[in-house]
Design a protein around this motif. Sequence first.
Motif, PDB file in Angstrom:
ATOM      1  N   ILE A  44     -56.751 -40.799  49.934  1.00 57.03           N
ATOM      2  CA  ILE A  44     -56.715 -41.223  51.336  1.00 57.03           C
ATOM      3  C   ILE A  44     -58.002 -40.801  52.036  1.00 57.03           C
ATOM      4  O   ILE A  44     -58.705 -39.898  51.574  1.00 57.03           O
ATOM      5  N   GLY A  45     -58.302 -41.462  53.134  1.00 55.57           N
ATOM      6  CA  GLY A  45     -59.484 -41.137  53.923  1.00 55.57           C
ATOM      7  C   GLY A  45     -59.408 -41.810  55.264  1.00 55.57           C
ATOM      8  O   GLY A  45     -58.475 -42.569  55.554  1.00 55.57           O
ATOM      9  N   LEU A  46     -60.400 -41.540  56.102  1.00 57.50           N
ATOM     10  CA  LEU A  46     -60.472 -42.174  57.412  1.00 57.50           C
ATOM     11  C   LEU A  46     -61.006 -43.597  57.267  1.00 57.50           C
ATOM     12  O   LEU A  46     -61.914 -43.851  56.485  1.00 57.50           O
ATOM     13  N   GLU A  91     -60.469 -43.667  63.866  1.00 57.01           N
ATOM     14  CA  GLU A  91     -59.179 -42.996  63.779  1.00 57.01           C
ATOM     15  C   GLU A  91     -59.376 -41.538  63.404  1.00 57.01           C
ATOM     16  O   GLU A  91     -60.405 -41.158  62.842  1.00 57.01           O
ATOM     17  N   ARG A  92     -58.378 -40.714  63.720  1.00 55.01           N
ATOM     18  CA  ARG A  92     -58.442 -39.294  63.389  1.00 55.01           C
ATOM     19  C   ARG A  92     -57.420 -38.923  62.323  1.00 55.01           C
ATOM     20  O   ARG A  92     -57.529 -37.889  61.688  1.00 55.01           O
ATOM     21  N   THR A  93     -56.370 -39.744  62.194  1.00 53.06           N
ATOM     22  CA  THR A  93     -55.381 -39.538  61.142  1.00 53.06           C
ATOM     23  C   THR A  93     -55.649 -40.541  60.032  1.00 53.06           C
ATOM     24  O   THR A  93     -55.669 -41.741  60.296  1.00 53.06           O
ATOM     25  N   GLU A 104     -65.911 -34.467  70.213  1.00 54.16           N
ATOM     26  CA  GLU A 104     -64.904 -35.459  70.555  1.00 54.16           C
ATOM     27  C   GLU A 104     -64.439 -36.233  69.322  1.00 54.16           C
ATOM     28  O   GLU A 104     -63.308 -36.712  69.272  1.00 54.16           O
ATOM     29  N   GLU A 105     -65.322 -36.345  68.341  1.00 57.02           N
ATOM     30  CA  GLU A 105     -64.963 -37.035  67.103  1.00 57.02           C
ATOM     31  C   GLU A 105     -64.275 -36.117  66.099  1.00 57.02           C
ATOM     32  O   GLU A 105     -63.989 -36.521  64.982  1.00 57.02           O
ATOM     33  N   GLN A 161     -48.127 -36.185  76.493  1.00 56.95           N
ATOM     34  CA  GLN A 161     -47.794 -35.514  75.238  1.00 56.95           C
ATOM     35  C   GLN A 161     -47.798 -36.556  74.122  1.00 56.95           C
ATOM     36  O   GLN A 161     -47.206 -37.608  74.256  1.00 56.95           O
ATOM     37  N   ASN A 162     -48.451 -36.254  73.064  1.00 62.36           N
ATOM     38  CA  ASN A 162     -48.536 -37.212  71.958  1.00 62.36           C
ATOM     39  C   ASN A 162     -48.366 -36.478  70.635  1.00 62.36           C
ATOM     40  O   ASN A 162     -49.258 -35.771  70.201  1.00 62.36           O
ATOM     41  N   PHE A 163     -47.171 -36.589  70.054  1.00 60.28           N
ATOM     42  CA  PHE A 163     -46.888 -35.915  68.794  1.00 60.28           C
ATOM     43  C   PHE A 163     -46.991 -36.925  67.669  1.00 60.28           C
ATOM     44  O   PHE A 163     -46.460 -38.013  67.768  1.00 60.28           O
ATOM     45  N   GLN A 164     -47.609 -36.537  66.619  1.00 65.72           N
ATOM     46  CA  GLN A 164     -47.829 -37.460  65.496  1.00 65.72           C
ATOM     47  C   GLN A 164     -47.502 -36.759  64.195  1.00 65.72           C
ATOM     48  O   GLN A 164     -47.936 -35.635  63.959  1.00 65.72           O
ATOM     49  N   THR A 165     -46.691 -37.397  63.359  1.00 64.82           N
ATOM     50  CA  THR A 165     -46.300 -36.811  62.080  1.00 64.82           C
ATOM     51  C   THR A 165     -47.454 -36.932  61.095  1.00 64.82           C
ATOM     52  O   THR A 165     -47.991 -38.012  60.915  1.00 64.82           O
ATOM     53  N   PRO A 166     -47.849 -35.823  60.469  1.00 71.29           N
ATOM     54  CA  PRO A 166     -48.929 -35.901  59.485  1.00 71.29           C
ATOM     55  C   PRO A 166     -48.583 -36.840  58.346  1.00 71.29           C
ATOM     56  O   PRO A 166     -47.425 -36.959  57.962  1.00 71.29           O
TER      57      PRO A 166
END
Length: 639
Positions: A34-36, A42-44, A328-329, A444-449
């Motif tokens: 996996i990668g960006l 994107e950050r995830t 910021e990146e 609030q922004n929660f994101q599952t890895p």
Amino acid sequence: MITKSTIDRIMEATDIAEVIGDFVQLKKRGANYIGLSPFANERTPSFTVSPAKGIFKDFSSGKGGSAVTFLMEHEKFTYPEALKWLAKKYGIEVEETVETTENREEENRRESLMIVTGFAAKFFQDSMWETDEGQSIGLSYFKERGFTNETIKKFELGYSPDQWEAFTSKAIAEGYKPEFLEESGLSVKRDNGSTYDRYRGRVMFPIHGFTGRVIAFGGRTLKSDKSVPKYVNSPESEIYHKSSVLYGLYFAKKAIRDEDNCYLVEGYADVLSVHQAGIENVVASSGTSLTVEQIRLIGRFTKNVTILYDGDAAGIKASLRGLDMILEEGLNVKVVLFPDGHDPDSYVRNVGTSAFKKYIDDNKKDFILYKTSILLKEAGNDPIKKAGVIREVVESIAKIPDSIKASVFIKECSYQMQIDERSLLTELNKMRLAKAKKDGQPTQNFQTPVEEMPNFEPVVPEIKETFTQEKEIVRLLLLYGNRMIDWDGIANTYIGPFMIAELSDVTFDNEACKAFVEDYRKEVENGVLPDEQHYIHHTDKGIVDLAVTMLATRYTLSENWYEMHKILVTDEQANMKATVLGGIFHLKKHKVGQILEKLRNELQTAQSEHDQEILLNQYARMKKVERHISDYLGSVILK
């Protein structure tokens, strides 16, 4: 045309993870990488590469396909160009069905510009190595700067003769069109329509693209005349966008990945000297202000950037605010300031490799803390200026997307600035809240890895959308079409032909699914069972995109998933009869449902009793079919 045997050899030799790894930083996740995304910000990570299947899938942009597809999407290569690039990488001789001669007028515009810059690079090298003027002026300059023959040749450095039309006349004589010479910036058009050399009398620094081809040039004058610009660079063109290019990246990308760090310097000579010293993970912004695109380029290979500055304190202060973009990146930034009068080029030549590395290790400071100390020193004891410093530092910390990392910096800076940590946190939260409201984002922004999410699909999903049902058929054909059937009552046949026969009365609505199934049907009729590679390398882009989407999965289930969570994930292969027949008959049931809905609508608008009677009879028959399908599904799935 490239012969089929050559294409087969290229495909067999190609390691898709290795190819894409030249452009994207990939990490192993189970059987995949996996990668960006290189196509979206994107950050995830949502970009997945499957070496076993030979495909990539970018879930951010929707792009996917083979290594060839990736090169076509990322580098804008044509299909033959991508194949030839892979052939060169793996040392495969390209055979063509027709012996072709170079016909530059028939080349597409982008390739024409590439050919022109490639020709220019060789011309400048030959001019330096093979002429008296080039050796006495160009080569001697590079030698005086301490560059070895190996470095000069590796970076393809050269010299442009100090004549008005030396390059232009040679290029035109060789058949290169003036319009491409002008568009690439190699030649300049006079008012009377004639052209002359842009870089005459300059030493030349070719700028390489991601794949190693020359896309632009920087030319340095050796004259002391102050009215002559020190550097002349290529203008923007179809192949060169300076905001998206870092000098030396082609030669540095492997070392950046290996070292997990990128040294960022200012000029060409800095890159050459540091690289020559054996420190190859170095690139330059080529004298331009750092851009977001350049930062994202680095971010593909590492999250760690070390800025190597010269001793100009005024220049450093001016660039501090611009470096907030790196934070910021999501990158980690450290800063190294060399002693007065030295830049990376002069310092590494002065002290050597070991002392240079030691100096960097001993003197690198985190950007936030470095910025804090610089601004505090400037503010002195002035309380108003100090308050401004506090706000400016917190603004930088607010750029950091990682909340834990930001909290650590708040703690460090509170000690350095001698101010209560809670006050800084309050200010930080105010800034983030204001930004979120301004951008229209939730506070609030929660994101599952990615790695915590399981990978499974229901055997037969009960979803009403036609496209979903039709995609399930494509998925089953791709994964299991070449497996033998060994079910009660059905045997000695393959799943693919069986499904095609069972679906002969079904019309597909989605164009890509329809094209796929029709292609599969034709292959079966010709006695061929097409596999997934047939569709990954298909000539129809719509079919390729669909196939890759069906084959790729964004998430992978870890081997110890059950042991950790005690959640059993259904294996659809355990009951292939239920899986295959379920897919077929759920689609048929859905199609019957569409027909029933159409009949209901027609009944509402029917004018005569005769028409109503016909429609009611049709409706009753279709309801009977629907019940049979439902009963059959129930018996098959439950067995």
